[in-house]
Design a protein around this motif. Sequence first.
Motif, mmCIF file in Angstrom:
data_model
loop_
_atom_site.group_PDB
_atom_site.id
_atom_site.type_symbol
_atom_site.label_atom_id
_atom_site.label_comp_id
_atom_site.label_asym_id
_atom_site.label_seq_id
_atom_site.Cartn_x
_atom_site.Cartn_y
_atom_site.Cartn_z
ATOM 1 N N LEU A 191 0.837 -1.200 0.000
ATOM 2 C CA LEU A 191 0.000 0.000 0.000
ATOM 3 C C LEU A 191 0.871 1.249 0.000
ATOM 4 O O LEU A 191 1.927 1.271 0.630
ATOM 5 N N SER A 192 0.412 2.272 -0.675
ATOM 6 C CA SER A 192 1.137 3.538 -0.653
ATOM 7 C C SER A 192 0.935 4.221 0.693
ATOM 8 O O SER A 192 -0.006 3.909 1.442
ATOM 9 N N ASP A 232 1.058 -2.347 8.208
ATOM 10 C CA ASP A 232 2.466 -2.082 7.920
ATOM 11 C C ASP A 232 2.829 -2.697 6.569
ATOM 12 O O ASP A 232 2.176 -3.627 6.097
ATOM 13 N N ASP A 233 3.901 -2.164 5.988
ATOM 14 C CA ASP A 233 4.470 -2.789 4.788
ATOM 15 C C ASP A 233 5.253 -4.038 5.178
ATOM 16 O O ASP A 233 5.751 -4.159 6.297
ATOM 17 N N VAL A 234 5.358 -4.949 4.239
ATOM 18 C CA VAL A 234 6.134 -6.172 4.424
ATOM 19 C C VAL A 234 7.355 -6.110 3.516
ATOM 20 O O VAL A 234 7.239 -5.780 2.335
ATOM 21 N N GLU A 235 8.514 -6.414 4.073
ATOM 22 C CA GLU A 235 9.734 -6.406 3.272
ATOM 23 C C GLU A 235 9.624 -7.429 2.146
ATOM 24 O O GLU A 235 9.245 -8.580 2.365
ATOM 25 N N GLY A 236 9.927 -7.004 0.948
ATOM 26 C CA GLY A 236 9.806 -7.888 -0.203
ATOM 27 C C GLY A 236 8.467 -7.790 -0.903
ATOM 28 O O GLY A 236 8.237 -8.455 -1.918
ATOM 29 N N PHE A 241 -1.708 -6.498 8.015
ATOM 30 C CA PHE A 241 -2.771 -5.914 8.833
ATOM 31 C C PHE A 241 -2.767 -6.622 10.186
ATOM 32 O O PHE A 241 -2.665 -7.853 10.248
ATOM 33 N N TRP A 242 -2.904 -5.855 11.243
ATOM 34 C CA TRP A 242 -2.834 -6.457 12.575
ATOM 35 C C TRP A 242 -3.815 -5.774 13.521
ATOM 36 O O TRP A 242 -4.217 -4.633 13.306
#
Length: 249
Positions: A191-192, A232-236, A241-242
């Motif tokens: 997501l941006s 949050d963004d995920v590396e890769g 979502f949490w």
Amino acid sequence: MSAESDASGTPATSRLLEQLMQIARTSALEEMASGFAHELNQPIGAIATFAQAAERMLSRPEPMTAQALDVLRHISNEALNAGQGIRRIRKLFNDVAVARVDCAMPDVIAELLPVLELLANRAGVHVEVAIDDALPAVSVDRLRIQHVLYTLVQNSLEAPRPDQRPARVRIAVTGDRYAVTTAVIDNGMGLSTEVRAQLFRPFFTTKDQGTGLGLASSRAIVEAHEGAIGCDDVEGGGARFWFRLPAAV
């Protein structure tokens, strides 16, 4: 999990899915009322302010007719009454009691898992589940928290992905003695910053057919449990979502 709810499509799964849909509809109505209140209170307040200012101006040494003053007082009173009515509607929805019981988050997820697997199978995606040991109990309304998890998984299943990347969704449950965090992780496009900042606002959506109420209602449910929700963004590539719920006292 009992044998009755092992396989997707069983009566137990159908009942749970029906209950979740009812929660989704109710939550959407709650957030719709909240969204309307948020959007309308400000202009209605402005109408009241300008009407009162006009009343003061007309009360100066060069007054206009008494009839005009009566009309302006009527506008002011009606605008204030409308604002109070909206606040009453919002309070009616927001004050709905959350029926909580102490339970283990793994049990809440296990009960919902056949529904999630049914949803994932339709999308051609495998759902992985990873749960830490020795998690504290949480005090929750089971159906409402299941609605939150259902919404997050559904969003992750619908996340756009690069053409060559196999779709994957993972549910991870971690915690300590203070709280339990449930995360739904996908391997989509991510997501941006602009989208992430608005995700949980009522009526905001990136989907052509979306209502913009699913994540907003999820946020309201989690916050009613004194919890927190985020993304949050995920590396890769991908998004996480949490939601975090406090341990039961």
